[in-house]
Design a protein around this motif. Sequence first.
Motif, mmCIF file in Angstrom:
data_model
loop_
_atom_site.group_PDB
_atom_site.id
_atom_site.type_symbol
_atom_site.label_atom_id
_atom_site.label_comp_id
_atom_site.label_asym_id
_atom_site.label_seq_id
_atom_site.Cartn_x
_atom_site.Cartn_y
_atom_site.Cartn_z
ATOM 1 N N CYS A 1 2.083 -9.475 -2.401
ATOM 2 C CA CYS A 1 2.145 -8.013 -2.411
ATOM 3 C C CYS A 1 0.824 -7.416 -1.933
ATOM 4 O O CYS A 1 0.804 -6.466 -1.144
ATOM 5 N N PHE A 2 -0.287 -7.985 -2.402
ATOM 6 C CA PHE A 2 -1.610 -7.502 -1.986
ATOM 7 C C PHE A 2 -1.765 -7.602 -0.470
ATOM 8 O O PHE A 2 -2.261 -6.662 0.178
ATOM 9 N N CYS A 3 -1.349 -8.691 0.115
ATOM 10 C CA CYS A 3 -1.481 -8.872 1.570
ATOM 11 C C CYS A 3 -0.631 -7.859 2.329
ATOM 12 O O CYS A 3 -1.079 -7.313 3.352
ATOM 13 N N ARG A 4 0.566 -7.592 1.841
ATOM 14 C CA ARG A 4 1.419 -6.600 2.513
ATOM 15 C C ARG A 4 0.808 -5.210 2.447
ATOM 16 O O ARG A 4 0.784 -4.475 3.443
ATOM 17 N N VAL A 5 0.316 -4.837 1.268
ATOM 18 C CA VAL A 5 -0.278 -3.503 1.104
ATOM 19 C C VAL A 5 -1.531 -3.372 1.961
ATOM 20 O O VAL A 5 -1.734 -2.360 2.647
ATOM 21 N N LEU A 6 -2.379 -4.392 1.966
ATOM 22 C CA LEU A 6 -3.597 -4.361 2.780
ATOM 23 C C LEU A 6 -3.255 -4.227 4.254
ATOM 24 O O LEU A 6 -3.871 -3.431 4.980
ATOM 25 N N PHE A 7 -2.276 -4.978 4.720
ATOM 26 C CA PHE A 7 -1.884 -4.926 6.136
ATOM 27 C C PHE A 7 -1.429 -3.522 6.525
ATOM 28 O O PHE A 7 -1.824 -2.997 7.573
ATOM 29 N N ARG A 8 -0.623 -2.892 5.676
ATOM 30 C CA ARG A 8 -0.109 -1.562 6.023
ATOM 31 C C ARG A 8 -1.199 -0.499 5.935
ATOM 32 O O ARG A 8 -1.167 0.479 6.683
ATOM 33 N N TYR A 9 -2.146 -0.677 5.036
ATOM 34 C CA TYR A 9 -3.272 0.253 5.001
ATOM 35 C C TYR A 9 -4.101 0.146 6.269
ATOM 36 O O TYR A 9 -4.510 1.154 6.862
ATOM 37 N N GLN B 1 2.457 0.640 -4.196
ATOM 38 C CA GLN B 1 2.145 0.910 -2.791
ATOM 39 C C GLN B 1 2.829 -0.079 -1.846
ATOM 40 O O GLN B 1 2.542 -0.097 -0.656
ATOM 41 N N ASP B 2 3.709 -0.913 -2.378
ATOM 42 C CA ASP B 2 4.403 -1.887 -1.539
ATOM 43 C C ASP B 2 5.632 -1.225 -0.932
ATOM 44 O O ASP B 2 6.732 -1.297 -1.467
ATOM 45 N N ALA B 3 5.419 -0.567 0.181
ATOM 46 C CA ALA B 3 6.472 0.195 0.846
ATOM 47 C C ALA B 3 6.261 0.098 2.347
ATOM 48 O O ALA B 3 5.242 -0.419 2.826
ATOM 49 N N SER B 4 7.210 0.599 3.102
ATOM 50 C CA SER B 4 7.083 0.586 4.556
ATOM 51 C C SER B 4 5.933 1.488 4.994
ATOM 52 O O SER B 4 5.506 2.395 4.258
ATOM 53 N N ALA C 1 6.055 3.774 7.179
ATOM 54 C CA ALA C 1 6.556 5.148 7.279
ATOM 55 C C ALA C 1 6.554 5.833 5.921
ATOM 56 O O ALA C 1 6.196 7.016 5.811
ATOM 57 N N GLU C 2 6.934 5.105 4.881
ATOM 58 C CA GLU C 2 6.952 5.713 3.546
ATOM 59 C C GLU C 2 5.540 5.981 3.043
ATOM 60 O O GLU C 2 5.269 7.038 2.465
ATOM 61 N N LEU C 3 4.636 5.037 3.254
ATOM 62 C CA LEU C 3 3.248 5.256 2.823
ATOM 63 C C LEU C 3 2.659 6.480 3.521
ATOM 64 O O LEU C 3 1.959 7.287 2.899
ATOM 65 N N LEU C 4 2.937 6.623 4.812
ATOM 66 C CA LEU C 4 2.411 7.780 5.547
ATOM 67 C C LEU C 4 3.035 9.072 5.044
ATOM 68 O O LEU C 4 2.354 10.100 4.941
ATOM 69 N N SER C 5 4.320 9.048 4.728
ATOM 70 C CA SER C 5 4.970 10.267 4.239
ATOM 71 C C SER C 5 4.393 10.683 2.891
ATOM 72 O O SER C 5 4.176 11.883 2.639
ATOM 73 N N LEU C 6 4.115 9.711 2.015
ATOM 74 C CA LEU C 6 3.543 10.050 0.712
ATOM 75 C C LEU C 6 2.105 10.522 0.839
ATOM 76 O O LEU C 6 1.654 11.396 0.091
ATOM 77 N N LEU C 7 1.375 9.945 1.803
ATOM 78 C CA LEU C 7 0.021 10.436 2.088
ATOM 79 C C LEU C 7 0.060 11.902 2.507
ATOM 80 O O LEU C 7 -0.727 12.725 2.019
ATOM 81 N N LEU C 8 0.987 12.244 3.380
ATOM 82 C CA LEU C 8 1.107 13.628 3.841
ATOM 83 C C LEU C 8 1.498 14.562 2.704
ATOM 84 O O LEU C 8 0.995 15.689 2.614
ATOM 85 N N LEU C 9 2.398 14.110 1.833
ATOM 86 C CA LEU C 9 2.803 14.953 0.704
ATOM 87 C C LEU C 9 1.628 15.235 -0.219
ATOM 88 O O LEU C 9 1.438 16.365 -0.679
ATOM 89 N N HIS D 1 12.865 3.466 3.052
ATOM 90 C CA HIS D 1 12.686 3.292 1.605
ATOM 91 C C HIS D 1 13.137 1.951 1.049
ATOM 92 O O HIS D 1 12.685 1.538 -0.022
ATOM 93 N N GLN D 2 14.011 1.257 1.758
ATOM 94 C CA GLN D 2 14.608 0.037 1.198
ATOM 95 C C GLN D 2 13.566 -1.023 0.867
ATOM 96 O O GLN D 2 13.707 -1.753 -0.117
ATOM 97 N N MET D 3 12.515 -1.104 1.655
ATOM 98 C CA MET D 3 11.486 -2.117 1.428
ATOM 99 C C MET D 3 10.863 -1.977 0.037
ATOM 100 O O MET D 3 10.563 -2.964 -0.631
ATOM 101 N N HIS D 4 10.677 -0.732 -0.409
ATOM 102 C CA HIS D 4 10.081 -0.516 -1.730
ATOM 103 C C HIS D 4 11.013 -1.013 -2.838
ATOM 104 O O HIS D 4 10.539 -1.452 -3.893
ATOM 105 N N HIS D 5 12.320 -0.971 -2.584
ATOM 106 C CA HIS D 5 13.278 -1.351 -3.616
ATOM 107 C C HIS D 5 13.595 -2.840 -3.608
ATOM 108 O O HIS D 5 14.546 -3.270 -4.272
ATOM 109 N N GLN D 6 12.801 -3.628 -2.898
ATOM 110 C CA GLN D 6 12.913 -5.073 -3.066
ATOM 111 C C GLN D 6 12.505 -5.472 -4.482
ATOM 112 O O GLN D 6 12.848 -6.554 -4.955
#
Length: 259
Positions: free
Chosen positions: A82-90, A167-170, A172-180, A152-157
């Motif tokens: 999970c850490f590697c996925r979150v780091l990669f997307r950041y 923060q383990d999400a696609s 696109a979702e991370l960017l949308s939450l950042l904008l919100l 959103h489906q990735m977060h619901h794994q």
Amino acid sequence: MENRGDPAAPVLQELWEWVRAGQEEVLRSPHLAACCAFLTHVLLCAPFFALDALGRVCERVRMWRIAAGSGPPPSLRRWSECFCRVLFRYLTAVLPAATLLQLLRSPELPEWAPSCWQLFVEVVACFLLFDMLFFLWHYLLHRIPWLYRNVHQMHHQHHVPFALAAQDASSAELLSLLLLALSSAWALDCHPLSETLFHLLNSWLAVEDHCGYNLPWALHRLLPFLGGAPHHQAHHSQQSSNYAPYFTHWDHLCGTYHS
């Protein structure tokens, strides 16, 4: 929210002057927001990582887990993946987007600190606005099949979430939450101290919501209008209720609340 100065708030003013005097160049860095967001998230997850490790040998810790049938706490391997996925997307999405937004914004740091009351009002207002925007967006993510599959489906794994999974999400979702989150603070013209406190508390509540534990000292036990981890874990298991991130009033009003 234009009155930035308040001589009756010497503690905040001294803190703000210290920050501006020694760290102004750092505060203006376009990379600061994304780097701090990632590091804050990891640090806030650390206590729950320790709980998950203790839960493998301590019955008391396992009793705090929300669902008795949810299985053992997540393993070190699951945390690492999970850490590697979150780091990669950041690195590939959040950092470039946050840097661009900060360069476009380029805010001037105000001379005065907010009063304690102004700080409180701005942070609460940010949470109320963010909670409403998140509820609407989250509801659409579940109700529109294309959005669910692609965003959103990735977060619901994680049917049984754990802290780092907040923060383990696609991308696109991370960017949308950042904008919100950023839009909530910018729309209210918050002082930088208020905005910083809002983002820190927002990170903590997101981690606590996904931690998988109903702890005796959890915020939702102290503040009954918060849903907390039990509220959000019910969303992960059912996916048809509890769309609001923190408060429960929107789910009550819209008939999507499930205890």
